[in-house]
Design an enzyme around this catalytic site. Structure first.
Site, PDB file in Angstrom:
ATOM      1  N   HIS A  51       6.388  -3.832 -12.689  1.00  0.00           N
ATOM      2  CA  HIS A  51       7.771  -3.750 -13.166  1.00  0.00           C
ATOM      3  C   HIS A  51       8.257  -5.175 -13.355  1.00  0.00           C
ATOM      4  O   HIS A  51       7.916  -6.069 -12.569  1.00  0.00           O
ATOM      5  CB  HIS A  51       8.638  -3.000 -12.147  1.00  0.00           C
ATOM      6  CG  HIS A  51      10.082  -2.853 -12.544  1.00  0.00           C
ATOM      7  ND1 HIS A  51      10.481  -2.564 -13.831  1.00  0.00           N
ATOM      8  CD2 HIS A  51      11.229  -2.962 -11.821  1.00  0.00           C
ATOM      9  CE1 HIS A  51      11.805  -2.478 -13.874  1.00  0.00           C
ATOM     10  NE2 HIS A  51      12.269  -2.731 -12.672  1.00  0.00           N
ATOM     11  N   ASP A 103      10.639  -4.215  -5.319  1.00  0.00           N
ATOM     12  CA  ASP A 103      11.316  -5.293  -6.038  1.00  0.00           C
ATOM     13  C   ASP A 103      12.155  -6.168  -5.114  1.00  0.00           C
ATOM     14  O   ASP A 103      12.210  -7.393  -5.282  1.00  0.00           O
ATOM     15  CB  ASP A 103      12.238  -4.712  -7.118  1.00  0.00           C
ATOM     16  CG  ASP A 103      11.468  -4.137  -8.295  1.00  0.00           C
ATOM     17  OD1 ASP A 103      10.297  -4.517  -8.491  1.00  0.00           O
ATOM     18  OD2 ASP A 103      12.045  -3.307  -9.019  1.00  0.00           O
ATOM     19  N   TYR A 127       0.840  -1.197   0.000  1.00  0.00           N
ATOM     20  CA  TYR A 127       0.000   0.000   0.000  1.00  0.00           C
ATOM     21  C   TYR A 127       0.878   1.251   0.000  1.00  0.00           C
ATOM     22  O   TYR A 127       0.594   2.240   0.652  1.00  0.00           O
ATOM     23  CB  TYR A 127      -0.941  -0.007   1.211  1.00  0.00           C
ATOM     24  CG  TYR A 127      -2.202   0.809   1.009  1.00  0.00           C
ATOM     25  CD1 TYR A 127      -3.142   0.424   0.063  1.00  0.00           C
ATOM     26  CD2 TYR A 127      -2.446   1.949   1.769  1.00  0.00           C
ATOM     27  CE1 TYR A 127      -4.303   1.164  -0.124  1.00  0.00           C
ATOM     28  CE2 TYR A 127      -3.606   2.696   1.594  1.00  0.00           C
ATOM     29  CZ  TYR A 127      -4.530   2.299   0.639  1.00  0.00           C
ATOM     30  OH  TYR A 127      -5.684   3.027   0.456  1.00  0.00           O
ATOM     31  N   SER A 177       0.519   0.620   7.372  1.00  0.00           N
ATOM     32  CA  SER A 177      -0.472   1.008   6.365  1.00  0.00           C
ATOM     33  C   SER A 177      -1.811   0.307   6.542  1.00  0.00           C
ATOM     34  O   SER A 177      -2.770   0.625   5.843  1.00  0.00           O
ATOM     35  CB  SER A 177       0.066   0.705   4.957  1.00  0.00           C
ATOM     36  OG  SER A 177       1.208   1.478   4.673  1.00  0.00           O
TER      37      SER A 177
END
Length: 351
Positions: free
Chosen positions: A117, A92, A34, A62
């Site tokens: 990604h 990542d 988040y 979060s």
């Protein structure tokens, strides 16, 4: 079917009319994370009528923020277990661990593993089973702008890539997801995991983050070492950069040249290649080669495994550069600083 890395793609661009929301309407999406992208994807999906559950650690700061935004929250494992689409939006560097411990044990045949990604898929840090779809919908913007644009009935350009299409529905589902977060309002360009990953890493290193900051610092140092004031060096080499980038963003390089003075245009055209010459191009090719052959990926993976010693050292040195102290002092004197701080409070991104 796994993507063919030798395949080239036409620059196909998709818009709202190309997307069918039915491909996602009856599905549950687990948004893992988040942060910048996570909060934007989750809120935009929910506002588009998609069933969303946010996956967070029970200790995550979060958790309350996501619930206060009206979203359901569960642990990553529980979120994956009930989802049809798993949108992996944690950093990542932690994705492989999250995949191993929370995602892989709870994936079912026909599910979709969705990324923003391609790093971990392209460099084989995550190896999904053959019976799930693997897609990428990547807004080309920070998350808070993805959210702001959606709320303003505007769009954020994005990328769509299909790495693995086990169900035959991956492409249509990816477009529906892109539409639900607002990307097809602006346009979605089709690409591949390989192309997105390698061009993204190269752009960050050679131009957008590494190249530009190095050019700014060296320009600043050249002026200061020649006896000019740090304040003037800051204005000329950093502050005014935004004006030029804005012109290029709005109307390309040609638009920028048309907007600056003839003196600036002539000086730039004649001296730009003196500074960034063929040696810089050769260095860029070396950077690209390290991205393409996996050298950078291996280096970054090992750096994280070792606790990031080199990263922290470089980060500290960057923060301690003289231009940072000069800039902080000058920005504090500008009248527009108060306006920007007010805007930042309105668009605060939850980590």
């Amino acid at each position: 079917m796994t993507e063919d890395d030798t395949q080239t793609f036409d620059s196909t661009v998709y818009y709202d009319d190309d997307a069918d929301s039915e491909h996602i309407a009856q599905k549950t999406v687990a948004v893992l994370g988040y942060g910048s992208q996570g909060h934007a994807h989750a809120q935009n999906l929910a506002d588009s009528g998609v069933d969303v559950v946010v996956g967070l650690r029970e200790s995550s700061s979060s958790w309350d923020a996501a619930e206060s935004d009206g979203l359901r929250v569960a642990t990553p494992a529980d979120a994956v277990a009930e989802a049809d689409i798993v949108s992996v939006l944690v950093p990542d560097t932690v994705q492989p661990d999250v995949y191993e411990n929370a995602i892989e044990p709870n994936l079912e045949a026909g599910d979709t593993l969705q990324f923003a990604h391609g790093f971990n898929i392209h460099y084989n840090q995550i190896q999904p089973p053959e019976d799930v779809d693997v897609t990428m919908v990547a807004p080309k913007s920070p998350g808070h702008l993805v959210r702001r644009n959606y709320e303003n009935d505007e769009g954020t350009p994005g990328l769509l890539a299909i790495y693995q299409d086990a169900t035959g529905d991956a492409h249509d589902e990816g477009l529906a997801y892109a539409a639900a977060i607002g990307c097809t309002r602006a346009g979605v360009v089709e690409t591949s995991f390989r192309e997105e990953t390698e061009t993204d890493l190269f752009g960050e290193q050679a131009v957008l983050c590494g190249g530009v900051t190095s050019l700014v610092k060296q320009g600043y140092e050249t002026l200061v070492d020649a006896g000019y004031s740090p304040e003037m060096a800051y204005f000329e080499c950093l502050n005014e950069l935004k004006l030029i980038v804005d012109l290029m963003y709005e109307d390309g390089l040609g638009g920028m040249w048309d907007s600056v003075s003839d003196t600036a245009e002539y000086g730039g055209l004649t001296q730009g290649d003196v500074v960034v010459d063929e040696h810089a191009r050769e260095n860029m090719e070396e950077v690209l080669e390290k991205v393409q052959d996996g050298t950078f990926a291996r280096e970054w993976i090992v750096e994280n495994q070792a606790g990031r010693p080199n990263y922290e050292q470089l980060r500290t040195a960057e923060k301690n550069h003289e231009i940072e102290a000069v800039g902080e002092e000058l920005r504090g004197l500008f009248a527009w600083q108060e306006d920007e701080e007010a805007d930042d409070e309105k668009t605060e991104v939850k980590a």
